[in-house]
Design an enzyme around this catalytic site. Sequence first.
Site, PDB file in Angstrom:
ATOM      1  N   ARG A  51       0.791  -1.583   0.187  1.00  0.00           N
ATOM      2  CA  ARG A  51      -0.154  -0.217  -0.008  1.00  0.00           C
ATOM      3  C   ARG A  51       0.847   1.336   0.405  1.00  0.00           C
ATOM      4  O   ARG A  51       0.691   2.158  -1.009  1.00  0.00           O
ATOM      5  CB  ARG A  51      -0.873   0.206   1.229  1.00  0.00           C
ATOM      6  CG  ARG A  51      -2.081  -1.337   0.686  1.00  0.00           C
ATOM      7  CD  ARG A  51      -2.320  -1.384   2.191  1.00  0.00           C
ATOM      8  NE  ARG A  51      -1.523  -1.943   3.046  1.00  0.00           N
ATOM      9  CZ  ARG A  51      -1.511  -3.809   2.700  1.00  0.00           C
ATOM     10  NH1 ARG A  51      -2.825  -4.337   1.484  1.00  0.00           N
ATOM     11  NH2 ARG A  51      -0.910  -4.102   2.557  1.00  0.00           N
ATOM     12  N   THR A  52       1.761   1.151   0.324  1.00  0.00           N
ATOM     13  CA  THR A  52       2.715   2.583   0.891  1.00  0.00           C
ATOM     14  C   THR A  52       3.300   2.719  -0.136  1.00  0.00           C
ATOM     15  O   THR A  52       3.261   3.913  -0.728  1.00  0.00           O
ATOM     16  CB  THR A  52       3.246   2.292   2.455  1.00  0.00           C
ATOM     17  OG1 THR A  52       2.868   2.900   3.116  1.00  0.00           O
ATOM     18  CG2 THR A  52       4.143   3.978   2.986  1.00  0.00           C
ATOM     19  N   LYS A  80      26.158  -2.964   0.365  1.00  0.00           N
ATOM     20  CA  LYS A  80      27.450  -2.560  -0.329  1.00  0.00           C
ATOM     21  C   LYS A  80      27.731  -2.400   0.819  1.00  0.00           C
ATOM     22  O   LYS A  80      29.347  -1.989   0.795  1.00  0.00           O
ATOM     23  CB  LYS A  80      28.007  -2.555  -1.629  1.00  0.00           C
ATOM     24  CG  LYS A  80      27.583  -2.763  -2.473  1.00  0.00           C
ATOM     25  CD  LYS A  80      27.794  -1.522  -3.558  1.00  0.00           C
ATOM     26  CE  LYS A  80      27.364  -2.261  -5.663  1.00  0.00           C
ATOM     27  NZ  LYS A  80      27.217  -0.769  -6.085  1.00  0.00           N
ATOM     28  N   ARG A 101      11.164   4.332   3.706  1.00  0.00           N
ATOM     29  CA  ARG A 101      10.692   2.866   4.798  1.00  0.00           C
ATOM     30  C   ARG A 101      11.125   2.105   4.880  1.00  0.00           C
ATOM     31  O   ARG A 101      12.841   1.733   4.313  1.00  0.00           O
ATOM     32  CB  ARG A 101       9.755   2.014   3.802  1.00  0.00           C
ATOM     33  CG  ARG A 101       9.588   0.730   5.218  1.00  0.00           C
ATOM     34  CD  ARG A 101       8.147  -0.042   5.254  1.00  0.00           C
ATOM     35  NE  ARG A 101       6.933   0.546   4.970  1.00  0.00           N
ATOM     36  CZ  ARG A 101       5.509   0.293   4.873  1.00  0.00           C
ATOM     37  NH1 ARG A 101       5.771  -1.717   4.594  1.00  0.00           N
ATOM     38  NH2 ARG A 101       4.490   0.973   4.470  1.00  0.00           N
ATOM     39  N   HIS A 129       4.466   5.881  11.474  1.00  0.00           N
ATOM     40  CA  HIS A 129       4.010   5.829  10.279  1.00  0.00           C
ATOM     41  C   HIS A 129       3.567   7.082   9.877  1.00  0.00           C
ATOM     42  O   HIS A 129       1.979   6.826   9.750  1.00  0.00           O
ATOM     43  CB  HIS A 129       3.155   4.358   9.758  1.00  0.00           C
ATOM     44  CG  HIS A 129       2.810   3.769   8.577  1.00  0.00           C
ATOM     45  ND1 HIS A 129       3.465   4.564   7.512  1.00  0.00           N
ATOM     46  CD2 HIS A 129       2.577   2.823   8.030  1.00  0.00           C
ATOM     47  CE1 HIS A 129       3.192   4.234   6.531  1.00  0.00           C
ATOM     48  NE2 HIS A 129       2.834   2.824   6.401  1.00  0.00           N
TER      49      HIS A 129
HETATM   50  N1   CP Z   1       0.399  -0.163   5.831  1.00  0.00           N
HETATM   51  C1   CP Z   1       0.760  -0.065   5.494  1.00  0.00           C
HETATM   52  O1   CP Z   1       1.721   0.162   5.352  1.00  0.00           O
HETATM   53  O2   CP Z   1       0.592  -1.283   4.256  1.00  0.00           O
HETATM   54  P1   CP Z   1       1.827  -1.277   3.971  1.00  0.00           P
HETATM   55  O3   CP Z   1       3.232  -2.676   4.602  1.00  0.00           O
HETATM   56  O4   CP Z   1       1.625  -2.762   2.413  1.00  0.00           O
HETATM   57  O5   CP Z   1       2.271  -0.281   3.031  1.00  0.00           O
END
Ligand code: CP
Length: 307
Positions: A51-52, A80, A101, A129
Amino acid sequence: MRSVIDILDLKVEEIDELIDTALDIIKNPEKYNEKCKNKKLASLFFEPSTRTRLSFEAAMIELGGSVIGFSEANSSSVSKGESVADTAKTISCYADIIAMRHPKEGAPLIASMNASIPVINAGDGGHNHPTQTLADLLTIYREKGGFDNLTVGFCGDLKFGRTVHSLINALSRYKNIKIVLISPEELKLPSYVKKDVLEKNNIEYSETKSLEEVMPQLDILYMTRVQRERFFNEEDYLRLKDSYILEPSKLASAKETLSIMHPLPRVNEISVSIDSDPRACYFKQVLNGKYMRMALILKLLKEAGRI
Ligand code: CP
């Protein structure tokens, strides 16, 4: 350079402004489809995501921009031994904005301290998040019409669930919010979140192991997955993974106006038979995430003087 690492990096008024922009994007998408023409989003995902990552990428494409990046650490020079700081300096030469991320708490903050372009935290370890929180806030706004006077139950893995930590932080700034924490002993909300967020802001909260017991009080039920990837041993994960499974029978005492949320991915914690219940909001959250990420990209690029 303005970055968003923590949801508290955004003032309440700025969240209102992002919600207004997202609602306008929903209403008038054509107004926005060239706003980021010739601009590039670097999508740096050192940890899996559906999703993100894809909603950030879809957001930039729908704004008329383009996307570069990688979806696993092994395909970057980090494999590396390159540092996050050097990666951020390098990407700043190619892109206009970064979404990152990383499995390590604080990595996007290090990136923001070294980049010359805005950095958005797309999830760091068990920490924060913020853009999931923006998706959650737009969903709550569209379902409830505002954020005051809500009783919100968080259920499942409250220890490692970074979406829970970020949303509690965000909600702590609204009026008359009550928080109900539902988890097994081992997955309770970390004491630093209780002390620094709930107690510091005088938020009324309670802790329980029983979802059934508190169900009638809730305006929002925020279910979460037990985060297998953050456990130190598989035995503990297997013991705790099915602590809560939301099935239709468990909703017997719930309000008709309950909103059932989940940041997804789900494993077992919400039965698929709940999906057709009008109270299920988790796929609405997915779509709302794209609109709020569009609004955030626009805001940060404007502030950086790049659009
Ligand atoms: N909600 C969320 O962060 O989903 P993903 O891990 O798929 O990005």
